[in-house]
Design an enzyme around this catalytic site. Sequence first.
Site, PDB file in Angstrom:
ATOM      1  N   ASP A   8      -5.615  -0.841  -0.630  1.00 23.16           N
ATOM      2  CA  ASP A   8      -4.805   0.362  -1.524  1.00 23.16           C
ATOM      3  C   ASP A   8      -5.345  -0.086  -2.315  1.00 23.16           C
ATOM      4  OD1 ASP A   8      -2.307   0.770  -2.165  1.00 23.16           O
ATOM      5  OD2 ASP A   8      -1.370  -0.881  -2.623  1.00 23.16           O
ATOM      6  N   ASP A 102      -3.606   6.989  -0.247  1.00 23.53           N
ATOM      7  CA  ASP A 102      -4.296   5.974  -1.203  1.00 23.53           C
ATOM      8  C   ASP A 102      -4.190   4.689  -0.160  1.00 23.53           C
ATOM      9  OD1 ASP A 102      -1.737   5.333  -1.460  1.00 23.53           O
ATOM     10  OD2 ASP A 102      -1.796   5.297  -4.028  1.00 23.53           O
ATOM     11  N   GLU A 103      -3.354   4.559   0.805  1.00 24.05           N
ATOM     12  CA  GLU A 103      -3.962   3.064   1.704  1.00 24.05           C
ATOM     13  C   GLU A 103      -3.730   3.959   3.406  1.00 24.05           C
ATOM     14  OE1 GLU A 103       0.450   0.675   1.581  1.00 24.05           O
ATOM     15  OE2 GLU A 103       1.402   2.904   1.124  1.00 24.05           O
TER      16      GLU A 103
END
Length: 301
Positions: A8, A102-103
Amino acid sequence: PRVVVHLDMDAFYAAVEVREDPSLRGKPVVIGHRGRRGVVSTCSYEARRFGVRSAMPSVTAERLCPSAVWLPGRMALYVAVSHRIREILERHSPLVEPLSIDEAFLDLTGIARDLADGGRIAAVIKREIRERERLTASAGVAPNKFLAKLASDLEKPDGLVVFPLEDVRSRLWPLPVERLWGVGPKTAERLREHGLSKVVDLVNAPAGRLARIVGEGSAEHLLALAHGRDDRAVEAGREAKSISEERTYGEDLTRPADVDKALLARADGVARELRHEGLVARTVHIKVRTGDFETVTRAKT
């Protein structure tokens, strides 16, 4: 044994903006639009110390942190950076399941010898991201997706947590019930009304009590997570399950004709995208947010 990593990025949009403009370092940065209709997209950790959070109304964020630097966001830049990070992940595992920009999950089963070796590989990935993109990420390493995602959030920012099943009792059970997937605000409130506020309370509840509160299926799901069990596979190349379109209006739409016109425009946009992708859909959802930020949703299959 399975070795799953959840990676993350830390305050991703804000971190990219600070990287691009070093004068922002150490300052509270908020990505979003100011004003009565604005909503916070994300913010730096400096802003979070003031209580600013993602999805918060901008007027609330401005009141909590009047010194914040507001930026509108540059999605094309964030997507380009995300693609380069994805390339780094795919060099370490053929099984990468992105959850958002973003993860992502990585399955290192058969690549890492055990969880400790998975932690070593996660540290290498974090170092490569820092060296190539000048950004930090937090990683959780565990025998399944639920525990890996939980672990990545325990020591943010720039954290690395290895979470074996043996740690469930000491690290998961003391946490609030909201940390279990599927427990939203309403379910958490219902559980608390019955004296169940922590994960350990669900584990120790008499047989059948949890099912009477949330239903048989949900009770079985929550108890499995509470014991650290999650059999879901990491799915590489998982396709998006929905197409949506959303708009925020500068002034309230109060006339029914204006509401109908806005709804038709959003529906037309979704239909256009479906035709472009050659897809059909089975369920239509509509979400309406009022001027005081109350949200109402409806769906029809």
